[in-house]
Design an enzyme around this catalytic site. Sequence first.
Site, mmCIF file in Angstrom:
data_model
loop_
_atom_site.group_PDB
_atom_site.id
_atom_site.type_symbol
_atom_site.label_atom_id
_atom_site.label_comp_id
_atom_site.label_asym_id
_atom_site.label_seq_id
_atom_site.Cartn_x
_atom_site.Cartn_y
_atom_site.Cartn_z
ATOM 1 C CG ASP A 118 29.003 38.498 3.398
ATOM 2 O OD1 ASP A 118 28.792 37.705 4.186
ATOM 3 O OD2 ASP A 118 29.244 39.866 3.769
ATOM 4 C CG ASP A 176 24.841 39.949 10.641
ATOM 5 O OD1 ASP A 176 24.039 40.864 10.633
ATOM 6 O OD2 ASP A 176 24.987 39.045 11.357
ATOM 7 C CG ASP A 189 26.356 35.099 6.208
ATOM 8 O OD1 ASP A 189 26.642 34.903 7.498
ATOM 9 O OD2 ASP A 189 26.629 36.336 5.712
#
Length: 241
Positions: free
Chosen positions: A180, A16, A14
């Site tokens: 996250d 961001d 990922d």
Amino acid sequence: MTTSTQPPAIVFTDFDGTVTLQDSNDYITDNLGMGYPKRKVINDQILSGETNFRDGFHKMLESIPNSFDECIDVLLANIKLDPGFKVFYEWCRAENIPVIIVSSGMKPIIAALLTKLVGEDAMANIEIISNDVEVTSPTKWDIKYKHPESGFGHDKAQSITEYLKTHNVAPGTTLFYCGDGVSDLSAAKETDLLFAKRGKDLIKYCIAEGIPYTEFGDFMEILAKIKVIVKDGGDIKQFHA
């Protein structure tokens, strides 16, 4: 990153809040759009299944009145890189391990931040698989989902599967994923070892669904564990929470 030989491993990550310290989409929603309290309500609705990521994320972005160029300028001035990512990327490049960004964000934003924070070399060697953006006027823009039919908007599991197929990745190649938050739910089961950021929503999902994972705080922790597995032949299961 294109390699001439089969890599010993592949890292899907990922962007961001994982490669960067802040989530750029959350940042512009909180500071230019609806604000944190309203975004948090939508985020909780996504986690509970009351709404899906695609629709919730679209509501967040449509609350932003600024032009797309203004959004990028704000992000370039405020978003910071995970302190270990550049070292991690350089080690992976030296070891013939592709680093693939699989993001629910928008490619122009990711490309601008990656170029500024990591450098032109990263842009040349890190493949970005993400949503895009459609700018229809100087002040009007909208997200263009990679998989609009999916409740995720971008089905990361599908993108990982497609990458492995189109790149003829050999069976048995060790696959890692780093994430996250809620946008990583579809990818959580797709690799051999999932790195879930400490204190973030992805861990809650993994616990609820019984998905093995290992926590990380920054990419230096990820690097240390990947070295044990790839270079020392360590057992992945030793890192499962």
